[in-house]
Design a protein around this motif. Structure first.
Motif, short mmCIF file in Angstrom:
data_model
loop_
_atom_site.label_atom_id
_atom_site.label_comp_id
_atom_site.label_asym_id
_atom_site.label_seq_id
_atom_site.Cartn_x
_atom_site.Cartn_y
_atom_site.Cartn_z
N ARG A 462 0.71 -1.16 0.05
CA ARG A 462 -0.16 0.10 0.01
C ARG A 462 1.07 1.28 -0.24
O ARG A 462 0.72 2.16 -0.66
N HIS A 463 2.04 1.24 0.79
CA HIS A 463 2.93 2.45 0.84
C HIS A 463 3.53 2.57 -0.43
O HIS A 463 3.62 3.69 -0.94
N THR A 464 3.92 1.52 -1.00
CA THR A 464 4.59 1.52 -2.52
C THR A 464 3.83 2.13 -3.30
O THR A 464 4.33 2.90 -4.09
N LYS A 465 2.44 1.62 -3.55
CA LYS A 465 1.73 2.27 -4.68
C LYS A 465 1.45 3.83 -4.18
O LYS A 465 1.36 4.65 -5.23
N GLY A 466 1.15 4.09 -3.06
CA GLY A 466 1.16 5.63 -2.73
C GLY A 466 2.19 6.48 -3.23
O GLY A 466 2.07 7.49 -3.95
N VAL A 467 3.39 5.89 -2.75
CA VAL A 467 4.63 6.69 -3.51
C VAL A 467 4.70 6.69 -4.66
O VAL A 467 5.11 7.80 -5.49
N GLU A 468 4.44 5.51 -5.39
CA GLU A 468 4.30 5.33 -6.95
C GLU A 468 3.41 6.36 -7.59
O GLU A 468 4.13 7.25 -8.53
N LEU A 469 2.31 6.66 -6.95
CA LEU A 469 1.39 7.38 -7.47
C LEU A 469 1.66 8.89 -7.57
O LEU A 469 1.78 9.69 -8.21
N ILE A 470 2.35 9.43 -6.53
CA ILE A 470 2.97 10.70 -6.30
C ILE A 470 4.06 10.82 -6.97
O ILE A 470 4.30 11.87 -7.86
N ASN A 471 5.11 10.04 -7.14
CA ASN A 471 6.46 10.33 -7.95
C ASN A 471 6.07 10.13 -9.31
O ASN A 471 6.58 10.98 -10.44
N ASN A 472 4.90 9.62 -9.76
CA ASN A 472 4.37 9.76 -11.22
C ASN A 472 3.57 10.98 -11.46
O ASN A 472 3.21 11.00 -12.72
N GLY A 473 3.31 12.00 -10.37
CA GLY A 473 2.87 13.16 -10.87
C GLY A 473 1.39 13.15 -10.34
O GLY A 473 0.78 14.38 -10.73
N MET A 474 0.66 12.37 -9.83
CA MET A 474 -0.75 12.31 -9.66
C MET A 474 -0.76 13.30 -8.26
O MET A 474 -0.15 13.47 -7.41
N SER A 475 -1.81 14.21 -8.26
CA SER A 475 -2.05 15.17 -7.37
C SER A 475 -2.33 14.54 -6.14
O SER A 475 -3.04 13.35 -6.06
N LEU A 476 -2.07 15.19 -5.06
CA LEU A 476 -2.67 14.41 -3.45
C LEU A 476 -4.15 14.33 -3.55
O LEU A 476 -4.54 13.45 -2.97
N VAL A 477 -4.98 15.12 -4.05
CA VAL A 477 -6.30 14.77 -3.95
C VAL A 477 -6.78 13.52 -4.70
O VAL A 477 -7.42 12.93 -4.34
N HIS A 478 -6.06 13.29 -5.86
CA HIS A 478 -6.36 12.09 -6.77
C HIS A 478 -5.83 10.95 -5.68
O HIS A 478 -6.45 9.85 -5.89
N VAL A 479 -4.57 10.86 -5.04
CA VAL A 479 -4.10 10.04 -4.38
C VAL A 479 -4.97 9.80 -3.20
O VAL A 479 -5.33 8.51 -2.97
N GLN A 480 -5.40 10.63 -2.61
CA GLN A 480 -6.20 10.67 -1.42
C GLN A 480 -7.51 9.71 -1.85
O GLN A 480 -7.93 8.87 -1.28
#
Length: 652
Positions: A462-480
């Motif tokens: 789960r942590h890995t996916k969250g970091v991956e999404l942010i590192n790929n440029g997804m906004s925090l709103v969309h990651v949330q």
């Protein structure tokens, strides 16, 4: 150890009739069960045939015979035991137990008459003297299992009145699909305090996970046992003093000197228990304020914790590459799709195991989505996009699950399900998945960047996916939204962004320039070289947990969770606000500025900004409509502000 119910069961002849109806007219009614009869073919699929092996019930007293047949037939019908385990594990144990009862307790004719706390030690001594090589713990567990089965069968009271609650019978309790322990046991709590503990735990079950409630109950149990020993005449906690708390903490820390996080959490749970029962005005609660009895500083610190961003246990890229290379060799192979979904979704393991084969996939014009319920945040029908490859894997597993499932072996339509054995109808045990991954790591030498053998933990996906999404440029709103977090703060722990990614994101955000607010309230573009100026409001970087609501004298930047009853200018709805057309220019300026802030919020996807400022705008526009017609707006009316009629004659 006290395993007794305070409620003594008695034989129920109505229940005996129910058992007779269940076994009569079929094979279970026989007093000899021959495991080589054709009847057992449906129960022995894939198992070796027996030599001449028979289970006889002649020597059992009549009611005990009926009860044991009913117990075994129920479990065999549900396929939670097999004929093989019936022969190897149960038949010898039951014969020994019946002999034990006839010798030590000849008056007992039913499991409802058993006093388990008295009988268990004598039963284990009997096993030891008989010279049996099997584990005493195994014999204890089997008899206790029988006792619990018939305690539940005969005890028809409301679940909350019992001393052991079966949470499967309490609708408000959310039980994980992989959980095997559904019980909450109050028998270890001193009888004088059981009512208090039950009342408290009942409220906690409605808002907390079952595992959390068990942790809290363990803490409460230890505390109430201490109080019962120190003050044996007490039936409540009204006379609790600071001295009691100091003695309790000293004993607790002496008993658990290692001070692990779990042990310190139990101390915190004890303090919270006292705080809450006082807050809820329980009559048993302490008379003195709990904060003056149990200080927060009484709980030792568990070392010095690093910042949350440094505590993210995500899987390094190198380890993930090795895992994907060797994933096809994971055994048992049924865990492979579980790991694939963990990697692709970033969901908690409990949510992945909670997927249902008949509704876990959904197609829209945008593509395929994985769909399921998020238990922790109680989000129903949460969807995330998935690739075609992941969709094929999920679809394949769903088809197999649908083919193998019946209303008996998979009543909840689980995507990942056990179809036989004691876990039939349940999801796989997450610990077994972790063990399989770590065996794979050991077999293929999956190592971290330092060359150390990597130890997998399922939540790290789960942590890995969250970091991956942010590192790929997804906004925090969309990651949330992807992670189904309740608040942005939970998402921010994944903002462990690479320096290069952070720099690129910053440059992209400011490519059109930043703005400052002039004295007249207008926006003016500025050079980004002035970024260090703390007096500038950089709207692109307003924190996601802030409101940013337009006020007459400035902008309200309070946290979303902070309550404020004056933020949206309550004067606008107050009947005592009297405003005339003379104030029209001020209102028009407020409308103009509020609209600008709404547009900013829409451009940045800030729904909270838009919603709150839109509400404010509607209030302004309603008032302006009245003022433009040349009227005064005063909800209390002329009579509410001036003397009228004959009242004026009395004005001095």
């Amino acid at each position: 150890m006290n395993l007794a119910y305070n409620h003594q069961l008695t034989p129920d002849f109505g229940k005996a009739k129910d058992m007779e109806r269940f076994i009569s007219g079929n094979y279970w009614e026989k007093d000899i069960w021959n495991l080589n009869d054709s009847f057992w073919n449906d129960y022995s699929a894939g198992q070796k045939r027996f030599t001449t092996r028979r289970i006889t019930f002649f020597e059992y007293p009549q009611l005990l015979r009926l009860e044991i047949k009913y117990y075994l037939a129920t479990r065999l019908s549900k396929k939670t035991i097999s004929p093989s385990s019936l022969w190897s594990d149960y038949q010898f144990m039951l014969k020994y137990f019946i002999h034990f009862l006839q010798e030590a307790y000849p008056q007992v004719n039913s499991f409802s008459e058993i006093m388990i706390e008295e009988m268990l030690p004598a039963w284990l001594d009997y096993i030891a003297l008989s010279g049996r090589k099997s584990s005493r713990q195994g014999y204890r567990a089997q008899i206790y299992q029988l006792y619990l089965f018939f305690s539940d069968f005969y005890d028809t009271r409301d679940e909350y009145e019992k001393d052991i609650w079966d949470c499967r019978k309490i609708p408000s309790v959310d039980i994980p699909v992989h959980a095997t322990n559904h019980l909450i046991n109050f028998t270890f709590i001193p009888p004088a305090f059981q009512r208090l503990a039950k009342k408290y735990i009942k409220t906690r079950l409605t808002i907390c996970a079952l595992s959390t409630v068990r942790l809290e109950l363990g803490a409460i149990t230890y505390f109430l046992q201490f109080i019962a020993d120190a003050e044996p005449k007490w039936t409540n906690l009204r006379q609790l003093t600071r001295r009691h708390i100091e003695n309790f903490i000293q004993q607790y820390l002496n008993t658990f000197p290692s001070k692990t996080r779990r042990q310190l959490d139990k101390l915190l749970s004890t303090r919270n228990f006292l705080l809450r029962i006082q807050q809820f005005n329980y009559p048993e609660s302490p008379l003195l304020p709990v904060p003056s009895l149990f200080f927060h500083e009484d709980i030792p610190l568990f070392g010095t914790l690093p910042p949350k961003s440094e505590r993210i246990k995500y899987i390094p890229d190198g380890v993930m590459a090795q895992l994907k290379e060797h994933l096809e060799f994971l055994t048992p192979s049924e865990f492979i799709p579980v790991v694939i979904i963990l990697i692709a979704s970033g969901w908690r393991i409990s949510d992945v195991l909670n997927l249902r084969y008949d509704n876990c996939l959904e197609y829209t014009e945008q593509g395929w989505y994985l769909k399921g319920d998020i238990r922790k945040t109680r989000t129903i029908g949460h969807r995330i996009p998935i690739s075609e490859e992941v969709k094929v894997v999920v679809e394949s597993v769903a088809q197999i699950a649908q083919q193998k499932s019946t209303e008996t072996n998979n009543p909840r339509h689980l995507l990942f399900n056990r179809y036989s054995g004691s876990r039939m109808g349940m999801a796989p045990d997450p610990h077994r998945i972790s063990e399989a991954l770590n065996k794979l790591a050991q077999k293929f030498s999956i190592v971290d960047d330092l060359g150390n053998l990597y130890h997998f933990k399922l939540h790290a996906f789960r942590h890995t996916k969250g970091v991956e999404l942010i590192n790929n440029g997804m906004s925090l709103v969309h990651v949330q939204k992807w992670m189904a977090h309740m608040s942005p703060e939970m998402t921010l722990v994944y903002a462990k962004v690479l320096d290069t990614t952070l720099r690129k994101s910053w440059e992209q955000a400011v490519k059109n320039g930043l703005f400052k607010i002039t004295a007249s309230g207008q926006l003016k573009q500025i050079d980004i070289s002035g970024i260090e100026n703390e007096d500038l409001i950089e709207w692109e970087y307003i924190r996601y947990n802030l409101d940013a609501v337009r006020m007459p004298l400035g902008f309200c930047m309070k946290p979303k969770k902070q309550d404020c009853f004056t933020q949206l200018n309550p004067c606008l709805t107050c009947r005592n606000l009297c405003t005339t057309p003379d104030f029209l220019p001020q209102y028009e300026l407020e409308i103009q500025e509020t609209k600008m802030l709404i547009e900013r919020g829409k451009a940045q996807g800030r729904e909270v900004w838009v919603e709150k400022n839109q509400h404010l705008l509607e209030r302004y526009e309603e008032i302006v409509t009245v003022l433009r017609s040349g009227q005064t707006r005063h909800l209390a009316g002329k009579q509410g502000r001036e003397y009228v009629g004959k009242e004026r004659e009395n004005v001095k």
